[in-house]
Scaffold this active site. Structure first.
Site, PDB file in Angstrom:
ATOM      1  N   LYS A 116      27.137  46.981  33.066  1.00 54.59           N
ATOM      2  CA  LYS A 116      26.422  47.686  32.004  1.00 54.59           C
ATOM      3  C   LYS A 116      26.910  47.289  30.617  1.00 54.59           C
ATOM      4  CE  LYS A 116      23.971  50.104  34.939  1.00 54.59           C
ATOM      5  NZ  LYS A 116      24.540  49.626  36.210  1.00 54.59           N
ATOM      6  N   GLY A 164      22.250  56.620  38.781  1.00 58.64           N
ATOM      7  CA  GLY A 164      22.655  57.849  38.113  1.00 58.64           C
ATOM      8  C   GLY A 164      23.945  58.464  38.631  1.00 58.64           C
ATOM      9  N   LYS A 194      26.105  57.827  23.192  1.00 61.90           N
ATOM     10  CA  LYS A 194      25.542  59.034  22.590  1.00 61.90           C
ATOM     11  C   LYS A 194      24.495  59.615  23.528  1.00 61.90           C
ATOM     12  CE  LYS A 194      24.784  62.032  19.220  1.00 61.90           C
ATOM     13  NZ  LYS A 194      25.824  62.983  18.786  1.00 61.90           N
ATOM     14  N   TYR A 195      24.611  60.901  23.841  1.00 62.75           N
ATOM     15  CA  TYR A 195      23.682  61.545  24.770  1.00 62.75           C
ATOM     16  C   TYR A 195      22.430  61.989  24.027  1.00 62.75           C
ATOM     17  CZ  TYR A 195      21.809  64.796  28.205  1.00 62.75           C
ATOM     18  OH  TYR A 195      20.980  65.447  29.090  1.00 62.75           O
ATOM     19  N   LYS A 230      16.792  60.762  40.727  1.00 66.85           N
ATOM     20  CA  LYS A 230      15.353  60.974  40.642  1.00 66.85           C
ATOM     21  C   LYS A 230      14.838  61.746  41.857  1.00 66.85           C
ATOM     22  CE  LYS A 230      14.980  56.500  38.333  1.00 66.85           C
ATOM     23  NZ  LYS A 230      14.587  55.090  38.504  1.00 66.85           N
ATOM     24  N   GLU A 268      14.764  49.995  32.354  1.00 69.36           N
ATOM     25  CA  GLU A 268      14.737  51.445  32.176  1.00 69.36           C
ATOM     26  C   GLU A 268      15.105  51.833  30.742  1.00 69.36           C
ATOM     27  OE1 GLU A 268      16.432  53.771  35.209  1.00 69.36           O
ATOM     28  OE2 GLU A 268      15.733  52.463  36.827  1.00 69.36           O
ATOM     29  N   ARG A 286      16.103  44.804  41.564  1.00 73.57           N
ATOM     30  CA  ARG A 286      15.724  45.018  42.958  1.00 73.57           C
ATOM     31  C   ARG A 286      14.409  45.769  43.018  1.00 73.57           C
ATOM     32  NH1 ARG A 286      16.675  50.449  43.113  1.00 73.57           N
ATOM     33  NH2 ARG A 286      18.455  51.240  41.927  1.00 73.57           N
ATOM     34  N   ARG A 332      10.021  62.553  46.613  1.00 76.65           N
ATOM     35  CA  ARG A 332      11.020  62.116  47.583  1.00 76.65           C
ATOM     36  C   ARG A 332      11.388  63.294  48.482  1.00 76.65           C
ATOM     37  NH1 ARG A 332      15.346  58.138  44.525  1.00 76.65           N
ATOM     38  NH2 ARG A 332      13.916  57.181  43.021  1.00 76.65           N
TER      39      ARG A 332
END
Length: 445
Positions: A116, A164, A194-195, A230, A268, A286, A332
């Protein structure tokens, strides 16, 4: 096209790949752990090979065992599915060195986007917008001082991995100390960002061949999450305008080209609900769990496309001919107990009846008599519905969920029914904190 493909995975994605191969006239080889000897994917494949015990590290994550199976079966290619080894650059490299085709991006690309920190730097150079972030932190003290510089709230993210997992939101210094009880900052395996509160999770499906052509297949909204996992996805997003779609899709294509991307993948983004600005998150190299809703809205079979690109074909579709035909939603279905903190619910499925009818698709990996194993991911099925509008897709999903019967294990079916009845969800007023804000006993209705 390949003659024979080994699927280095299990469950519903293994079955999805087997079906695509069958329609292309390609023979399939399944691999399985001892716990999965009677699994559906084992029965559907042309050939199946045991690669080890139930422990995934000794079977589905055992590179040597998978490559030995590929040699034994004399396959042409290996498809990793999602999870397990799908984002492991060393595995992709080993597959190629062993003389097989890896159905996915090049190893160097997986390595480039899988870290990342390196991916953020690459995307910065490509001009993609992103939230204020840090270099990897090496200690708790450094994490605290860095967070103070960025400004709370911040999110702590692992440099490697996806889905996640191992992410923590810190509203203050005390939260960082709490996170440090679960993660080790001294490994330099985490960075801070930063959120963005009240954000929507928007991802763009990209397709790239080996000759430099890259297109997008529209966006998916993945904002309905529990603990950054998710739960429900839909396509397209109900808040993305044509102008916004053009903007975020162009960013996704730029990201793919900057990484010399091939095959299919997902770029994303987080979208600030207040400003409608997009911020780069990551690239998933993927097939995604939620690929089916893109297939429904575009008519493009993504798994067949993966296989065709890996076999050397140029892109079978052009951007100018892409049409988005409907709205699709995916739920899901996990073997979990929503009334008990979503704890996994392994065991035997004593009765299984999937929904059907117009505009309903079910991708699953189980049947009556199947054993939901405690060793692997708890997702056992996905329901996908579509309609001319989002409202139509929701109505069809409600009907499909009411038809779904699974006995023997706890599932999230009833949780999804409550979710689809929530007025905020129905109005499209959602973000990544929706379940915490709107689906808990203290939430407003």
């Amino acid at each position: 096209m390949f003659k024979r493909v080994l699927i280095a995975n299990r469950g519903e994605i293994a079955i999805r790949i087997i079906r695509a191969c069958q329609e292309l006239g390609v023979e399939t080889v399944a691999v399985y752990s001892s716990a999965d000897a009677d699994a559906v994917h084992v029965k559907l494949a042309d050939q199946a090979i045991n690669i080890g015990p139930a422990d995934a590290t000794r079977s589905y994550l055992n590179m040597a065992a998978i490559l030995d199976a590929a040699q034994l079966a004399e396959v042409d290619a290996i498809h990793p599915g999602y999870g397990f080894l799908s984002e492991n650059a060393d595995f992709a490299e080993a597959v190629i060195k062993a003389g097989f085709v890896f159905v996915g991006p090049r190893p160097e690309t997986i390595r480039k986007v899988g870290n990342k920190d390196a991916a953020r730097e690459l995307m910065k150079q490509a001009g993609l917008p992103m939230a204020l972030g840090s270099d990897p932190v090496n200690s708790l003290e450094e994490a605290v001082s860095t967070a103070a510089k960025i400004g709370y709230p911040i999110i702590i993210k692992p440099i490697a991995g996806g889905g996640g997992k191992s992410m923590f939101v810190a509203q203050n210094e005390a939260d960082i100390h709490t996170a440090a009880l679960k993660i080790d900052f001294t490994t330099a395996g985490f960075y801070l960002e930063k959120y963005i509160a009240n954000a929507r999770h928007i991802e763009v499906q990209i397709v790239a061949d080996n000759y430099g052509d890259v297109i997008h297949l529209g966006e998916r909204e993945c904002s309905i999450q529990r603990r950054n996992q998710k739960i429900l996805e839909e396509a397209p997003s109900c808040v993305i305008t044509p102008e916004m779609r053009q903007k975020v899709s162009a960013l996704a294509i730029r990201a793919a080209k900057s990484a010399n991307y091939t095959n299919i993948g997902t770029v994303e983004f987080l979208m600030d609900k207040n400003t409608c600005e997009f911020y780069f998150m990551e690239i998933n190299p993927r097939i995604q769990v939620e690929h089916a809703i893109t297939e429904i809205t575009t008519g493009v079979d993504l798994v067949k496309t993966q296989l065709r690109i890996a076999s050397g074909d140029p892109l079978p579709i052009r951007q100018e001919y892409m049409k988005f035909n409907c709205h699709a939603i995916e739920c899901r279905i996990n073997a979990e107990d929503p009334d008990n903190s979503f704890l996994p619910s392994p065991g035997e499925i004593t009765f299984y009846h999937q929904p059907g009818g117009p505009n309903v698709r079910v991708d699953d990996g189980v049947c009556t008599g199947s054993i939901v194993q405690p060793y692997y991911d708890s997702m056992i099925a996905k329901i996908i519905t579509c309609g001319r509008t989002r409202g139509d897709a929701i109505k069809t999903m409600r009907r499909a969920l009411s038809e779904f019967r699974i006995v023997g294990v706890k599932t999230t079916i009833d949780f999804h029914r409550k979710l689809l009845d929530n007025p905020y969800f129905c109005s499209g007023d959602i973000d990544t904190q929706f379940i915490a804000k709107r689906m808990t006993p203290s939430s407003e209705d």
